[in-house]
Design an enzyme around this catalytic site. Structure first.
Site, mmCIF file in Angstrom:
data_model
loop_
_atom_site.group_PDB
_atom_site.id
_atom_site.type_symbol
_atom_site.label_atom_id
_atom_site.label_comp_id
_atom_site.label_asym_id
_atom_site.label_seq_id
_atom_site.Cartn_x
_atom_site.Cartn_y
_atom_site.Cartn_z
ATOM 1 N N SER A 264 0.888 -1.250 0.051
ATOM 2 C CA SER A 264 0.001 0.123 -0.035
ATOM 3 C C SER A 264 0.815 1.115 0.072
ATOM 4 O O SER A 264 2.062 1.169 0.161
ATOM 5 C CB SER A 264 -0.749 -0.046 1.201
ATOM 6 O OG SER A 264 -0.033 -0.050 2.297
ATOM 7 N N LYS A 265 0.309 2.488 -0.178
ATOM 8 C CA LYS A 265 1.106 3.352 -0.193
ATOM 9 C C LYS A 265 1.916 3.899 1.369
ATOM 10 O O LYS A 265 2.677 4.209 1.526
ATOM 11 C CB LYS A 265 -0.006 4.744 -0.900
ATOM 12 C CG LYS A 265 0.824 5.880 -0.327
ATOM 13 C CD LYS A 265 0.185 7.288 -1.348
ATOM 14 C CE LYS A 265 0.727 8.531 -0.941
ATOM 15 N NZ LYS A 265 1.654 8.831 0.015
ATOM 16 N N ARG A 266 0.842 3.574 2.368
ATOM 17 C CA ARG A 266 1.047 3.830 3.581
ATOM 18 C C ARG A 266 2.454 2.688 3.966
ATOM 19 O O ARG A 266 3.392 3.258 4.530
ATOM 20 C CB ARG A 266 0.010 3.269 4.363
ATOM 21 C CG ARG A 266 -0.342 4.492 5.238
ATOM 22 C CD ARG A 266 -1.499 4.059 6.021
ATOM 23 N NE ARG A 266 -1.049 3.561 7.680
ATOM 24 C CZ ARG A 266 -1.820 2.930 8.513
ATOM 25 N NH1 ARG A 266 -3.050 2.742 7.941
ATOM 26 N NH2 ARG A 266 -1.474 2.468 9.442
#
Ligand code: GLU
Length: 508
Positions: A264-266
Site C-alpha cells: 500500500s502507499k502507507r
C-alpha cells in the site's frame, strides 16, 4: 489465436500505483509478443471518484516507462471513444437488452432500505448479506412492484438503479490462464448494479460492453478483480457475447516487503520508497509523493524489476531489455502466489542499468547539480568523465555530484590508516616528484598520468605500487576509491600539483 488485443483500463481516481504499471506492462509485453495491440481505456464512469489530473498522470507515467498504448483517448483508434464517460449512449442499448430478456430489473430502494435489509439478514444469521434471489423479492423493485407502480415512480422522478438478475442455479466456470479453473455458484453472487441512478453504467457493465466492442481477446488484470470475474462471465452470456468472450489472466498481488499483506502507499511511505512512477501532487490533500523517476530510478531498470513481480523466465538471467522481455514473456510463466516488493532488488537493477549507461544522458544533470548545490562550475567534458568515474559506485544518478566534490575541493580529513602506515619520507618524496612533474601539464590523459608516475618512480628507484595509496590520500584524502588516474585526468596536472602540495602541508 485471433489477432491479440489487450487493454489496460485504469480509473482516473488518483495517481497510478506501481501495481497498475505492472498490469500495464504485462499487457504490453503480451501484446508485443503476439504482434497484437495494446489499448488503453479510461474507466471513468464513477464520477464521485474522479480526480483532477489523474488521466494526464497515467499518460505521462506510461510515456516515461516506455509502455505506450497503440489505441487510447490520446491517440485514438478504430474502436473509440476510449473514455467511458464519452460512451454513455452505447451502454443504454445493452442494458435495455438485459431488461427486455428479463435478466435485469429496476430497483428503487433507498440507501436506508438497503441498510435495513442487510441488518435483517445479519440478524437472521447470514454472514455476508447480499441483494440476491431471496432478498430481491423483499425489496422495492420491478419484480415486486406492479408495472403501474414502477411507471408511477419513474414518472415522479424517483431515483432508481438497474440490477443484474442473477439466476441462483447458474454454475459459472472459467478457466483463468494463471489460476486454472474457477468454479462459482450463481447463488453466491450479488445482483450487482449495472446502471446507476445518474444514468451511467457501473464498472461491471461498461467493462464487459467495451471489452466486447473493442474486440479484446485477453483480460489481464490484478487479482483483486478475480471475485468479479464470474459476474463478468454471466454478463457475457446474457448479453450474447459468449462466443467471443476474452480469456482471463489475473495477476498475483504485489505484497509488502515483509510479505505481510498487499503493498500500500502507507507501507511504501513507512519503508521509505516510492509507490508512484512520477511525483504526484495529491489535489485533495495537497501532499506531494515522490515518484520513482524523481527518486533517481531509471525507467528501464523499473520495467525490468516490475517484469519479475510475478513472472520469471525460468532461467538464471535477470537483466532483460524490453525487447528481450517481449521475447521471453508468457502468461503461463506468471505465478499465482503473491509476490513481495523488494526495494533492494530494484536498487540493484538500477545500479546494473546505470553502470551500462552512456554519459550523454547524465552529464548535463551532473553539471547543474554541481552548480546548484555546491556552486561548482564544470565543463561538459569533465562532467562526462565524472559520470564514467562514479557510475559504478552509486545507485542513483543524483548521488554522483555530491560524491565528486573531492575533484574540486581540498580534503578536510585524511585516511588514518594510510596516514599512519604508508605516509613516510619515501612516500613524501614520491608524491612531491610527481606533483612537480604534473605542474606543467594542465591536460593529461589517465594513461599519460599513469606512465608519468611509474616512469618517474623507476627513474628514482622508488617502488610505485608501494606509494600508490599515499598518492591517492594526498589527492583525495581517502584510502580507496575510483580509478586514481582518471581522477588526476579530470582534475588536470596543475590542480593535482596544488592539491598534493596542500596535503603535504596538512599531513605535517
Ligand atoms: N477500471 C478497473 C481498474 O481500475 C479495471 C479492471 C479491469 O481491468 O477489468 O482497475
Amino acid at each position: 489465436m485471433d489477432q491479440v488485443r489487450v487493454r489496460f483500463a485504469p480509473s482516473p481516481t488518483g495517481a497510478l500505483h506501481i501495481g497498475g504499471v505492472r498490469t500495464a506492462l504485462f499487457n504490453y509485453l503480451f501484446a508485443k509478443k503476439h504482434n497484437g495491440t495494446f489499448i488503453l481505456r479510461i474507466e471513468d464512469t464513477d464520477q464521485t471518484r474522479f480526480v483532477e489530473g489523474a488521466e494526464e498522470y497515467i499518460k505521462s507515467s506510461l510515456e516515461w516507462c516506455g509502455i505506450e498504448p497503440e489505441e487510447s483517448p490520446w491517440n485514438g483508434g478504430e474502436y473509440g471513444p476510449y473514455r467511458q464517460s464519452e460512451r454513455k449512449e452505447i451502454y443504454q442499448q445493452y442494458v435495455q437488452k438485459l431488461l427486455d430478456d428479463g435478466n435485469a430489473y429496476y430497483a428503487f430502494d433507498t440507501p436506508e432500505e438497503l441498510d435495513a435489509m442487510r441488518e435483517r439478514l445479519k440478524e437472521a444469521g447470514v454472514a455476508t448479506p447480499q441483494y440476491n434471489a431471496a432478498a430481491r423479492m423483499t425489496m422495492k423493485n420491478s419484480l415486486t412492484l406492479s408495472a403501474d407502480e414502477v411507471k408511477a415512480k419513474m414518472d415522479a422522478g424517483e431515483p432508481y438503479v438497474i440490477r443484474f438478475k442473477i439466476d441462483p442455479k447458474e454454475e459459472v466456470r472459467l478457466n483463468d490462464i494463471i489460476r486454472g479453473w474457477v468454479h462459482v455458484h450463481g447463488s453466491t453472487l450479488d445482483d450487482k448494479v449495472l446502471m446507476k441512478s445518474d444514468g451511467l453504467p457501473t464498472y461491471h457493465l461498461a467493462n464487459i460492453v467495451d471489452d466486447h466492442l473493442m474486440k479484446i481477446t485477453h483480460v489481464i488484470r490484478g487479482e483483486e478483480w478475480l471475485p468479479s470475474a464470474p459476474l463478468h462471465v454471466l454478463l457475457y452470456k446474457y448479453l450474447g457475447f459468449e462466443e467471443t468472450m476474452p480469456k482471463f489472466a489475473h495477476l498475483p498481488l504485489i505484497l509488502k516487503p515483509d510479505g505481510n499483506g498487499k503493498l500500500s502507499k502507507r507501507a511504501a511511505d513507512k519503508a521509505g520508497f516510492p509507490i508512484f512512477p512520477l511525483n504526484w501532487n495529491d489535489p485533495e490533500t495537497g501532499d506531494l509523493s515522490e515518484g520513482f523517476k524523481e527518486a533517481g530510478y531509471l525507467p528501464d531498470a523499473l520495467i525490468n524489476f516490475l517484469s519479475f513481480l510475478g513472472w520469471n523466465p525460468g532461467t538464471e538471467q535477470e537483466i532483460f531489455s524490453k525487447e528481450e522481455l517481449v521475447e521471453a514473456f508468457s502468461l503461463e510463466k506468471v505465478n499465482k502466489a503473491g509476490t513481495k516488493f523488494d526495494i533492494d532488488k530494484i536498487k540493484w537493477f538500477n545500479q546494473q542499468y546505470l553502470k551500462n549507461k552512456d554519459a550523454s544522458e547524465f552529464a548535463a544533470n551532473i553539471q547543474s547539480d554541481l552548480k546548484a548545490q555546491f556552486g561548482i562550475e564544470c565543463s561538459d567534458e569533465d562532467a562526462a568523465a565524472i559520470f564514467h568515474l562514479l557510475k559504478e559506485r552509486v545507485t542513483f544518478p543524483q548521488e554522483i555530484a555530491p560524491n565528486a566534490l573531492y575533484l574540486f575541493q581540498n580534503p578536510t580529513e585524511y585516511d588514518e590508516k594510510v596516514a599512519s602506515k604508508k605516509w613516510d619520507k619515501e612516500a613524501e618524496k614520491a608524491v612531491t616528484l610527481y606533483a612537480d612533474a604534473l605542474n606543467a601539464k594542465d591536460t593529461i590523459s589517465p594513461e599519460e598520468a599513469k606512465e608519468l608516475f611509474f616512469g618517474l618512480m623507476e627513474e628514482n628507484g622508488i617502488k610505485a605500487g608501494k606509494n600508490m595509496q599515499a598518492l591517492r590520500m594526498t589527492i583525495t584524502g581517502a584510502g580507496s576509491g575510483p580509478d586514481l588516474m582518471e581522477i588526476i585526468s579530470i582534475m588536470g596536472g596543475k590542480a593535482v600539483h596544488d592539491r598534493i602540495k596542500y596535503s603535504i602541508n596538512q599531513l605535517k
